[in-house]
Design a protein around this motif. Structure first.
Motif, PDB file in Angstrom:
ATOM      1  N   THR A   3     -52.142   1.026  -6.873  1.00 54.68           N
ATOM      2  CA  THR A   3     -51.292   0.021  -6.223  1.00 54.68           C
ATOM      3  C   THR A   3     -49.823   0.388  -6.367  1.00 54.68           C
ATOM      4  O   THR A   3     -49.029   0.242  -5.424  1.00 54.68           O
ATOM      5  CB  THR A   3     -51.540  -1.364  -6.842  1.00 54.68           C
ATOM      6  OG1 THR A   3     -52.932  -1.691  -6.695  1.00 54.68           O
ATOM      7  CG2 THR A   3     -50.698  -2.424  -6.163  1.00 54.68           C
ATOM      8  N   GLU A   4     -49.449   0.877  -7.544  1.00 54.30           N
ATOM      9  CA  GLU A   4     -48.051   1.266  -7.780  1.00 54.30           C
ATOM     10  C   GLU A   4     -47.639   2.420  -6.867  1.00 54.30           C
ATOM     11  O   GLU A   4     -46.520   2.433  -6.339  1.00 54.30           O
ATOM     12  CB  GLU A   4     -47.852   1.667  -9.249  1.00 54.30           C
ATOM     13  CG  GLU A   4     -47.981   0.523 -10.256  1.00 54.30           C
ATOM     14  CD  GLU A   4     -49.429   0.119 -10.500  1.00 54.30           C
ATOM     15  OE1 GLU A   4     -50.341   0.875 -10.066  1.00 54.30           O
ATOM     16  OE2 GLU A   4     -49.658  -0.945 -11.103  1.00 54.30           O
ATOM     17  N   LYS A   7     -48.979   3.188  -3.930  1.00 48.16           N
ATOM     18  CA  LYS A   7     -48.875   2.687  -2.556  1.00 48.16           C
ATOM     19  C   LYS A   7     -47.537   1.984  -2.347  1.00 48.16           C
ATOM     20  O   LYS A   7     -46.886   2.151  -1.308  1.00 48.16           O
ATOM     21  CB  LYS A   7     -50.034   1.732  -2.253  1.00 48.16           C
ATOM     22  CG  LYS A   7     -51.372   2.422  -2.066  1.00 48.16           C
ATOM     23  CD  LYS A   7     -52.449   1.420  -1.654  1.00 48.16           C
ATOM     24  CE  LYS A   7     -53.778   2.122  -1.414  1.00 48.16           C
ATOM     25  NZ  LYS A   7     -54.837   1.181  -0.980  1.00 48.16           N
ATOM     26  N   THR A   8     -47.114   1.204  -3.329  1.00 53.33           N
ATOM     27  CA  THR A   8     -45.830   0.513  -3.226  1.00 53.33           C
ATOM     28  C   THR A   8     -44.680   1.516  -3.176  1.00 53.33           C
ATOM     29  O   THR A   8     -43.732   1.365  -2.405  1.00 53.33           O
ATOM     30  CB  THR A   8     -45.642  -0.430  -4.428  1.00 53.33           C
ATOM     31  OG1 THR A   8     -46.713  -1.376  -4.448  1.00 53.33           O
ATOM     32  CG2 THR A   8     -44.321  -1.162  -4.341  1.00 53.33           C
ATOM     33  N   ARG A   9     -44.781   2.560  -3.993  1.00 53.69           N
ATOM     34  CA  ARG A   9     -43.729   3.581  -4.003  1.00 53.69           C
ATOM     35  C   ARG A   9     -43.623   4.278  -2.654  1.00 53.69           C
ATOM     36  O   ARG A   9     -42.532   4.467  -2.110  1.00 53.69           O
ATOM     37  CB  ARG A   9     -44.014   4.609  -5.096  1.00 53.69           C
ATOM     38  CG  ARG A   9     -42.874   5.587  -5.359  1.00 53.69           C
ATOM     39  CD  ARG A   9     -43.290   6.660  -6.366  1.00 53.69           C
ATOM     40  NE  ARG A   9     -44.160   7.652  -5.755  1.00 53.69           N
ATOM     41  CZ  ARG A   9     -43.719   8.715  -5.076  1.00 53.69           C
ATOM     42  NH1 ARG A   9     -42.427   8.904  -4.925  1.00 53.69           N
ATOM     43  NH2 ARG A   9     -44.571   9.585  -4.562  1.00 53.69           N
ATOM     44  N   ASN A  35     -42.053   2.030  -0.023  1.00 55.52           N
ATOM     45  CA  ASN A  35     -40.590   1.963  -0.147  1.00 55.52           C
ATOM     46  C   ASN A  35     -39.939   3.224   0.419  1.00 55.52           C
ATOM     47  O   ASN A  35     -38.880   3.147   1.062  1.00 55.52           O
ATOM     48  CB  ASN A  35     -40.200   1.773  -1.615  1.00 55.52           C
ATOM     49  CG  ASN A  35     -40.552   0.392  -2.140  1.00 55.52           C
ATOM     50  OD1 ASN A  35     -40.643  -0.569  -1.368  1.00 55.52           O
ATOM     51  ND2 ASN A  35     -40.764   0.282  -3.440  1.00 55.52           N
ATOM     52  N   ASP A  42     -46.780  -4.272   4.415  1.00 56.07           N
ATOM     53  CA  ASP A  42     -47.087  -2.855   4.160  1.00 56.07           C
ATOM     54  C   ASP A  42     -48.495  -2.500   4.611  1.00 56.07           C
ATOM     55  O   ASP A  42     -49.277  -1.873   3.885  1.00 56.07           O
ATOM     56  CB  ASP A  42     -46.907  -2.507   2.673  1.00 56.07           C
ATOM     57  CG  ASP A  42     -45.448  -2.566   2.246  1.00 56.07           C
ATOM     58  OD1 ASP A  42     -44.581  -2.405   3.116  1.00 56.07           O
ATOM     59  OD2 ASP A  42     -45.193  -2.783   1.054  1.00 56.07           O
TER      60      ASP A  42
END
Length: 925
Positions: free
Chosen positions: A622-623, A625-627, A630, A812
């Motif tokens: 998850t981290e 994917k968030t990175r 962004n 996203d």
């Protein structure tokens, strides 16, 4: 001999020596409105020199306080020096060394330079040129573009304006037709209707006065007054210009397109398509299509240097039977001529620091005589076509000195016998409209060789020393040219080592090493990119970032974010300082940031993955994917900022295209009124990969879109249209997307106002979008008949349908909301959507009823399923039958009648039932 003596004798130096030379002329003339940077070159002939020291002192002129008087470069901020004054400075250089036979030794050297400071003239400017107006209509003369270059922009309103009106023939008076006085002291002169005499011509003169040293400047314009109704129109040059002879003639640069606009009062121009335009320029022939637009663009170098031409525009109003005209006179600046440049030191290795020297002589400015000239040295490279030379690395900014020593030059290629082409640009001092000449110089730059690198501890140590000793020092001194050349040299060393097949280090280890070195390069040099303040610094910074980010496999996760952040800050400074962005800069920025996005898809073997399936996305945390989300947002914001900067140099009807191979970006300006009567199609006219019949990506926008309230007051529209072959949103793929689905390109369209702010389009009217497929499929995929994908044993059959989708940045993820499929083809998909963002197409799972089992089920699994179903059927029969039998028995007990008992079973079941009832009677089921 002791060890120290042996070490010194090995240098081959008998007597130590030191010298220092300030770059440029001994006496120079500068404007007080520009930052001044004076540099020097020190040479040391001694063993183990240490404790180098630079000291600047002022020897004459009004006393000034400057910071950094102990650095190699003396920086003087603009406005520090007083105009009409002369300042002299002396540079002292000292160094200590350990010399054989002499022991500790100290050497000193000095050099001096004087600077004469001149002020810049006030600029008086009246918008537009000679024009024709109707006697019964009021009109305005706009002098608000006048300014004092020595005052801050916010203080330009403090200028004093004085207007004067005279009949062109020198007889009579102005304003005889009005009793009300006309205010002649404002920046905009408003002339009432019927104030002037029809059939006459008048000369209006504007004098602009500044309170800084009581400087003034005048400009003038001629106005012809017609007795019949005319269109109020004037022509103005949108390119940088210098007014000559009080504003009658505008001087322009020969190396830049000349952009002239027909300008109207908006209340006099209700609907642009009603008007017809015709431009005519003396002594030049232009294509007819360029002459029938409100804006005229004369290509660069279409006019001869030193020539003068007059461009006239005639405007007719077919709806109201009116006509108007205006004209401007243009003089083309002449570039320096008569000189040459040569390499005074023309061979060496890429590790020779401050070694290659160049000298120019005999150049002169035909327009300004003895005015100072400026020089710029740029390393060239062959374009992808293998024949055209294009700019690669700027070795220097614009400098006044005619001699130059390069900090370093990357090695040439063996295929070209290690030759490097240095282009020397020479320009005059006409600020904003510089005319530029160029000449090429060839030097031979050899790689240092593996044995040479080994003696210095290997490429890691060599690169580390260059970063610590050269790059860091250049950044500290603000020498961005040296920073760029050193970074390029280090990157070239890494590339040469990568290509060396005899090296014992494997490619994976090299990638790890290169990542580490490039990470150090970025960390050391990013500050110069983030603090750009001039056009040349923008060019150098963008090429620096492109060098570092040249290979996606050598961009670490930390570097990905640092590169994006550095680019963001650079673009912010470009906007703050109102700096132009050239096509070269835009391409550099697109290449570096696109490689950052590709770096997120690099595999373990160093290649960029083309797999965009959900299975790959599911492997991400998850981290992560968030990175990546962004990074994708920063990337799209970068493209938007680049578009805004490129649009500043465009006029309506003009566009520019930037292509990097993975991304194509089109920036265009148009009049909004021209889009309100019929659908407007925006397209990228380039050949896509795959089939030659594949259409280009396009957006066809309904005219009602431009009639919504969001477009109220928007006269000129900027469009940003780009396509991407790389899926920067691959992290958002879901299991509902078919793994073998043909990948489409990603296309993006957005509308912007002149100030760069985006105009939202949501639900106003349909927009048809043509999205090409990267690779051709084998057949057309219809939307009405979903295609069934083969299933594994024991799985349900899954249906897939071509879908149009957009990327929802708020969540996203990909979404199909507001989009429907209009057409599907093997080469492309046509979507209809009611909003604008990033779009693509994909084959996605269809939600449907339970399907029949696959015929590929194994016999064991089938038998098991039948057994379970039989058990369920028998249970149902037992329960239902028991109820029937019990009920029948009770009924027989109470009524004495016979009961016929049956059961309901599912159709197509595996259970065979026999009829129930007495022999010879109709059975009941």
């Amino acid at each position: 001999l002791n060890t120290a003596s042996l070490s010194c004798l090995s240098c081959g130096i008998d007597e130590p020596a030191v010298s220092v030379k300030i770059y440029g002329r001994e006496n120079r003339t500068v404007y007080n409105t520009f930052d001044l940077k004076i540099g020097a070159m020190a040479k040391i002939k001694a063993c183990r020199p240490s404790a180098r020291r630079f000291t600047w002192t002022q020897t004459s002129g009004p006393e000034v306080y400057l910071e950094g008087m102990n650095r190699k470069y003396l920086k003087i901020p603009k406005g520090t020096l007083t105009p009409d004054s002369t300042y002299c400075f002396q540079l002292s250089f000292s160094v200590s060394a350990q010399q054989a036979g002499l022991g500790p030794w100290t050497g000193t050297a000095t050099d001096s330079t004087c600077i004469t400071v001149i002020g810049r003239a006030v600029v008086a400017r009246i918008r537009g040129g000679k024009r024709k107006v109707a006697v019964d209509k009021s009109f305005k003369l706009d002098g608000s573009l006048s300014y004092d270059p020595e005052k801050a922009k916010e203080n330009w309103k403090e200028l004093q304006y004085i207007w004067r009106c005279d009949p062109a023939d020198g007889t009579g008076e102005c304003f005889t037709g009005t009793a009300a006085p006309v205010d002649m002291t404002r920046s905009v002169l408003k002339v009432p209707a019927n104030a002037l005499t029809g059939g006459s011509e008048y000369k209006f003169t504007l004098t602009v006065i500044s309170d800084v040293r009581s400087r003034s400047k005048a400009a003038r314009v001629y106005v012809k007054v017609s007795s019949s109704p005319v269109i109020a129109v004037d022509a103005e040059i949108r390119s940088n210009t210098i007014e000559l002879d009080g504003g009658d003639v505008m001087r322009v640069s020969p190396s830049k397109p000349i952009k002239v606009m027909a300008r109207f009062e908006r209340e006099d121009l209700p609907f642009l398509p009603n008007y017809r335009f015709f431009w005519n320029c003396s002594d030049i022939s232009l294509p007819t299509k360029l002459l029938s637009r409100p804006g005229l663009v004369i290509p660069a170098r279409a006019l001869l240097a030193g020539s003068t031409t007059t461009c006239k525009v005639q405007v007719t109003d077919s709806a109201r039977n009116r006509a108007g005209e205006s004209s401007v006179t243009i003089q083309v600046n002449s570039p320096p001529e008569g000189g040459s440049c040569e390499a005074t030191v023309n061979n060496g290795t890429s590790l020779d620091i401050d070694h290659f020297s160049f000298s120019c002589s005999d150049w002169s400015d035909p327009d300004s005589g003895d005015a100072p000239l400026w020089y710029r040295y740029v390393l060239m490279k062959l374009d992808t076509d293998g024949t055209t030379l294009v700019e690669d690395v700027a070795l220097s900014r614009w400098v006044e000195q005619s001699t130059f020593t390069a900090s370093s030059i990357p090695a040439g290629d063996a295929s070209s016998y290690y030759r490097k082409n240095i282009r020397v640009y020479v320009r005059d001092s006409a600020i904003g409209i510089q005319a530029i000449s160029s000449t090429d110089v060839v030097v031979s730059v050899y790689p240092p060789g593996r044995s040479s690198l080994s003696t210095k501890g290997g490429i890691e140590n060599v690169a580390g020393d260059l970063i610590d000793e050269q790059v860091s020092t250049a950044v500290e001194e603000g020498d961005i040219a040296k920073t760029v050349s050193m970074v390029s040299t280090i990157v070239k060393l890494l590339e040469e080592d990568d290509e060396d097949q005899s090296a014992t280090v494997n490619q994976t280890a090299k990638r790890i090493r290169n990542k580490s070195i490039k990470k150090q390069l970025l960390k050391s040099s990013k500050s110069v990119c983030q603090n750009v303040s001039s056009e040349s610094e923008v060019e150098q910074s963008s090429s620096l970032l492109r060098s570092i980010a040249a290979k996606p496999a050598e961009i670490s996760e930390e570097m990905q974010e640092e590169l994006m952040e550095t680019t963001k800050k650079m673009l912010e400074n470009i906007k703050t300082n109102d700096l132009p962005v050239s096509a070269t800069v835009a391409k550099d920025i697109l290449e570096s940031t696109t490689n950052v996005m590709l770096a997120t898809k690099v595999t373990e073997n160093g290649t960029v993955s083309t797999e965009d399936s959900a299975s790959e996305a599911n492997k991400l945390t998850t981290e992560e994917k968030t990175r990546r989300a962004n990074l994708a947002k920063q990337y799209t914001k970068t493209l938007s900022d680049v578009t805004t900067s490129l649009a500043k140099s465009l006029v309506p009807g003009e566009s520019t295209t930037i292509s990097t191979g993975d991304v194509e970006l089109v920036t265009e300006k148009q009049y909004t009124d021209s889009m309100k009567s019929a659908p407007t199609t925006f397209t990228i006219n380039t050949t896509s990969s795959g089939s030659s019949n594949k259409p280009s990506p396009s957006f066809t926008v309904d005219p009602n879109v431009f009639s919504t309230s969001n477009f109220t007051g928007v006269e000129i529209l900027t469009t940003e249209f780009y396509k991407m072959k790389v899926n920067i949103f691959s992290f958002a793929e879901k299991n509902t997307t078919k793994t073998s689905s043909p990948e489409s390109e990603i296309v993006v369209l957005s509308f912007k106002k002149d100030d760069g702010s985006e105009i939202k389009v949501n639900g106003s009217a349909p927009i048809d979008i043509t999205i090409p497929i990267k690779e051709d499929t084998t057949a057309t995929i219809p939307t009405s008949s979903p295609t069934a994908a083969p299933t594994a044993p024991g799985k349900k059959a899954v249906n897939y349908t071509r879908k149009c989708r957009y990327f929802d940045e708020s969540r996203d993820e990909w979404s199909t909301g507001g989009c429907t499929v209009k057409e599907t083809h093997s080469t492309h998909t046509v979507c209809t959507c009611t909003h604008l963002t990033a779009f693509s197409s994909a084959d996605q799972e269809t939600e449907s009823e339970d399907s029949q089992e696959s015929a590929a089920e194994s016999s064991g699994e089938a038998a098991g399923k039948k057994a379970v179903k039989l058990l369920i059927v028998f249970i149902v029969i037992a329960v239902v039958g028991g109820l029937f039998v019990g009920g029948a028995a009770a009924w027989k007990y109470m009524t004495g009648s016979r009961a016929q008992v049956g059961a309901m079973v599912p159709e197509n079941s595996d259970v065979e039932l026999s009829p129930v009832g007495r022999p010879g009677e109709q059975p009941t089921v």
